[in-house]
Design a protein around this motif. Structure first.
Motif, PDB file in Angstrom:
ATOM      1  N   GLY A 198       9.525  -9.843  -6.546  1.00  8.62           N
ATOM      2  CA  GLY A 198      10.583  -9.716  -5.559  1.00  8.62           C
ATOM      3  C   GLY A 198      10.819  -8.293  -5.087  1.00  8.62           C
ATOM      4  N   GLU A 199       9.849  -7.414  -5.332  1.00  8.57           N
ATOM      5  CA  GLU A 199      10.001  -6.012  -4.938  1.00  8.57           C
ATOM      6  C   GLU A 199       9.636  -5.765  -3.481  1.00  8.57           C
ATOM      7  OE1 GLU A 199       8.315  -3.256  -7.729  1.00  8.57           O
ATOM      8  OE2 GLU A 199       8.760  -4.572  -9.410  1.00  8.57           O
ATOM      9  N   ILE A 200       8.903  -6.705  -2.878  1.00  6.98           N
ATOM     10  CA  ILE A 200       8.584  -6.616  -1.454  1.00  6.98           C
ATOM     11  C   ILE A 200       8.823  -7.979  -0.820  1.00  6.98           C
ATOM     12  CG2 ILE A 200       6.896  -4.744  -1.696  1.00  6.98           C
ATOM     13  CD1 ILE A 200       4.691  -6.843  -1.457  1.00  6.98           C
ATOM     14  N   THR A 201       9.002  -7.980   0.495  1.00  8.19           N
ATOM     15  CA  THR A 201       9.238  -9.229   1.218  1.00  8.19           C
ATOM     16  C   THR A 201       7.902  -9.866   1.612  1.00  8.19           C
ATOM     17  OG1 THR A 201       9.277  -8.164   3.385  1.00  8.19           O
ATOM     18  CG2 THR A 201      11.381  -8.297   2.176  1.00  8.19           C
ATOM     19  N   GLU A 202       7.971 -11.102   2.072  1.00  7.96           N
ATOM     20  CA  GLU A 202       6.771 -11.804   2.547  1.00  7.96           C
ATOM     21  C   GLU A 202       6.124 -11.044   3.704  1.00  7.96           C
ATOM     22  OE1 GLU A 202       4.924 -14.658   2.070  1.00  7.96           O
ATOM     23  OE2 GLU A 202       5.951 -15.166   0.210  1.00  7.96           O
ATOM     24  N   GLU A 203       6.965 -10.523   4.618  1.00  5.65           N
ATOM     25  CA  GLU A 203       6.421  -9.801   5.770  1.00  5.65           C
ATOM     26  C   GLU A 203       5.691  -8.538   5.342  1.00  5.65           C
ATOM     27  OE1 GLU A 203      10.235  -9.807   6.839  1.00  5.65           O
ATOM     28  OE2 GLU A 203      10.155 -11.784   7.752  1.00  5.65           O
ATOM     29  N   GLU A 204       6.276  -7.800   4.390  1.00  9.64           N
ATOM     30  CA  GLU A 204       5.616  -6.600   3.880  1.00  9.64           C
ATOM     31  C   GLU A 204       4.301  -6.967   3.191  1.00  9.64           C
ATOM     32  OE1 GLU A 204       9.299  -3.618   2.765  1.00  9.64           O
ATOM     33  OE2 GLU A 204       8.891  -5.323   1.427  1.00  9.64           O
ATOM     34  N   PHE A 205       4.357  -8.049   2.435  1.00  5.83           N
ATOM     35  CA  PHE A 205       3.152  -8.527   1.758  1.00  5.83           C
ATOM     36  C   PHE A 205       2.066  -8.856   2.768  1.00  5.83           C
ATOM     37  CE2 PHE A 205       0.499 -12.036   0.276  1.00  5.83           C
ATOM     38  CZ  PHE A 205      -0.015 -11.498  -0.892  1.00  5.83           C
ATOM     39  N   ASP A 206       2.420  -9.624   3.797  1.00  5.12           N
ATOM     40  CA  ASP A 206       1.439 -10.025   4.809  1.00  5.12           C
ATOM     41  C   ASP A 206       0.831  -8.814   5.508  1.00  5.12           C
ATOM     42  OD1 ASP A 206       1.774 -12.704   4.214  1.00  5.12           O
ATOM     43  OD2 ASP A 206       3.228 -13.051   5.844  1.00  5.12           O
ATOM     44  N   THR A 207       1.661  -7.860   5.865  1.00  3.84           N
ATOM     45  CA  THR A 207       1.175  -6.662   6.558  1.00  3.84           C
ATOM     46  C   THR A 207       0.205  -5.880   5.681  1.00  3.84           C
ATOM     47  OG1 THR A 207       3.246  -6.506   7.791  1.00  3.84           O
ATOM     48  CG2 THR A 207       1.888  -4.522   7.691  1.00  3.84           C
ATOM     49  N   ASP A 209     -14.085   1.022  -2.048  1.00  4.98           N
ATOM     50  CA  ASP A 209     -14.650   0.341  -3.202  1.00  4.98           C
ATOM     51  C   ASP A 209     -14.018  -1.044  -3.325  1.00  4.98           C
ATOM     52  OD1 ASP A 209     -15.949  -0.257  -5.569  1.00  4.98           O
ATOM     53  OD2 ASP A 209     -14.441   0.754  -6.797  1.00  4.98           O
ATOM     54  N   PRO A 210     -14.833  -2.106  -3.276  1.00  2.00           N
ATOM     55  CA  PRO A 210     -14.270  -3.459  -3.346  1.00  2.00           C
ATOM     56  C   PRO A 210     -13.425  -3.697  -4.602  1.00  2.00           C
ATOM     57  CG  PRO A 210     -16.542  -3.549  -2.613  1.00  2.00           C
ATOM     58  CD  PRO A 210     -16.274  -2.126  -3.021  1.00  2.00           C
ATOM     59  N   ALA A 211     -13.808  -3.131  -5.720  1.00  2.00           N
ATOM     60  CA  ALA A 211     -13.032  -3.318  -6.950  1.00  2.00           C
ATOM     61  C   ALA A 211     -11.648  -2.687  -6.815  1.00  2.00           C
ATOM     62  CB  ALA A 211     -13.773  -2.721  -8.140  1.00  2.00           C
ATOM     63  N   THR A 212     -11.580  -1.528  -6.190  1.00  2.85           N
ATOM     64  CA  THR A 212     -10.296  -0.862  -5.971  1.00  2.85           C
ATOM     65  C   THR A 212      -9.421  -1.691  -5.043  1.00  2.85           C
ATOM     66  OG1 THR A 212     -11.325   1.313  -6.267  1.00  2.85           O
ATOM     67  CG2 THR A 212      -9.209   1.256  -5.116  1.00  2.85           C
ATOM     68  N   ILE A 213     -10.016  -2.216  -3.995  1.00  2.00           N
ATOM     69  CA  ILE A 213      -9.258  -3.017  -3.030  1.00  2.00           C
ATOM     70  C   ILE A 213      -8.737  -4.295  -3.690  1.00  2.00           C
ATOM     71  CG2 ILE A 213      -9.372  -4.272  -0.840  1.00  2.00           C
ATOM     72  CD1 ILE A 213     -11.573  -2.214  -0.009  1.00  2.00           C
ATOM     73  N   ARG A 214      -9.578  -4.929  -4.505  1.00  2.00           N
ATOM     74  CA  ARG A 214      -9.132  -6.152  -5.192  1.00  2.00           C
ATOM     75  C   ARG A 214      -7.994  -5.851  -6.164  1.00  2.00           C
ATOM     76  NH1 ARG A 214     -14.850  -6.961  -5.348  1.00  2.00           N
ATOM     77  NH2 ARG A 214     -15.428  -8.435  -3.719  1.00  2.00           N
ATOM     78  N   ALA A 215      -8.068  -4.709  -6.834  1.00  2.00           N
ATOM     79  CA  ALA A 215      -6.985  -4.317  -7.748  1.00  2.00           C
ATOM     80  C   ALA A 215      -5.694  -4.084  -6.966  1.00  2.00           C
ATOM     81  CB  ALA A 215      -7.376  -3.060  -8.518  1.00  2.00           C
ATOM     82  N   GLU A 216      -5.805  -3.474  -5.785  1.00  2.00           N
ATOM     83  CA  GLU A 216      -4.622  -3.259  -4.950  1.00  2.00           C
ATOM     84  C   GLU A 216      -4.051  -4.586  -4.465  1.00  2.00           C
ATOM     85  OE1 GLU A 216      -5.036  -0.252  -1.886  1.00  2.00           O
ATOM     86  OE2 GLU A 216      -6.330   0.933  -3.185  1.00  2.00           O
ATOM     87  N   LEU A 217      -4.916  -5.542  -4.145  1.00  2.45           N
ATOM     88  CA  LEU A 217      -4.442  -6.871  -3.743  1.00  2.45           C
ATOM     89  C   LEU A 217      -3.701  -7.559  -4.890  1.00  2.45           C
ATOM     90  CD1 LEU A 217      -7.500  -8.152  -1.683  1.00  2.45           C
ATOM     91  CD2 LEU A 217      -5.159  -7.927  -0.830  1.00  2.45           C
ATOM     92  N   ALA A 218      -4.230  -7.433  -6.102  1.00  2.00           N
ATOM     93  CA  ALA A 218      -3.568  -8.037  -7.260  1.00  2.00           C
ATOM     94  C   ALA A 218      -2.211  -7.392  -7.495  1.00  2.00           C
ATOM     95  CB  ALA A 218      -4.448  -7.894  -8.500  1.00  2.00           C
ATOM     96  N   ARG A 219      -2.147  -6.074  -7.385  1.00  2.00           N
ATOM     97  CA  ARG A 219      -0.877  -5.349  -7.570  1.00  2.00           C
ATOM     98  C   ARG A 219       0.122  -5.759  -6.484  1.00  2.00           C
ATOM     99  NH1 ARG A 219       3.228  -3.757 -10.080  1.00  2.00           N
ATOM    100  NH2 ARG A 219       4.137  -1.805  -9.442  1.00  2.00           N
ATOM    101  N   LEU A 220      -0.357  -5.938  -5.271  1.00  2.00           N
ATOM    102  CA  LEU A 220       0.500  -6.354  -4.167  1.00  2.00           C
ATOM    103  C   LEU A 220       1.093  -7.739  -4.441  1.00  2.00           C
ATOM    104  CD1 LEU A 220       1.460  -5.472  -1.343  1.00  2.00           C
ATOM    105  CD2 LEU A 220      -0.545  -6.621  -0.413  1.00  2.00           C
ATOM    106  N   GLU A 221       0.273  -8.629  -4.974  1.00  2.00           N
ATOM    107  CA  GLU A 221       0.758  -9.968  -5.302  1.00  2.00           C
ATOM    108  C   GLU A 221       1.806  -9.913  -6.421  1.00  2.00           C
ATOM    109  OE1 GLU A 221      -1.008 -14.357  -6.443  1.00  2.00           O
ATOM    110  OE2 GLU A 221      -2.350 -12.809  -5.689  1.00  2.00           O
ATOM    111  N   GLU A 222       1.589  -9.025  -7.391  1.00  2.43           N
ATOM    112  CA  GLU A 222       2.574  -8.852  -8.463  1.00  2.43           C
ATOM    113  C   GLU A 222       3.911  -8.360  -7.904  1.00  2.43           C
ATOM    114  OE1 GLU A 222       0.877  -6.147 -11.266  1.00  2.43           O
ATOM    115  OE2 GLU A 222      -0.668  -7.568 -11.908  1.00  2.43           O
TER     116      GLU A 222
END
Length: 88
Positions: A53-62, A35-48
């Protein structure tokens, strides 16, 4: 012959019903997963998480690459659409 086959296959009815239920659960799980809405919400949470500072740039990129691949698949195949049809 349909009636005879139904009578003969009656002992297997619970297994057929279980298989149907499993198919329904898998279809719903795939619909939510793509579901695109679910994926976008996960992307927003990942950016948060990155900003906090809970994840590194590399983890974020992956993880971002994986989510964007899912979004591309969902968009290309029409997966996750409410009515199950591809966007026109």
């Amino acid at each position: 012959m349909g009636l005879i086959s139904e009578v003969l296959l009656l002992p297997f009815a619970p297994a057929r019903g279980g298989a149907w239920a499993i198919r329904q659960v898998l279809q719903e799980a795939e619909r939510i997963y793509y579901d695109p809405a679910t994926i976008r919400a996960e992307l927003a949470r990942l950016e948060e998480l990155l900003e906090a500072g809970e994840i590194t740039e590399e983890e974020f990129d992956t993880q971002e690459d994986a989510l964007l691949d899912r979004l591309e698949t969902a968009t290309r195949t029409g997966a996750g659409a409410e009515d199950g049809t591809a966007p026109q």
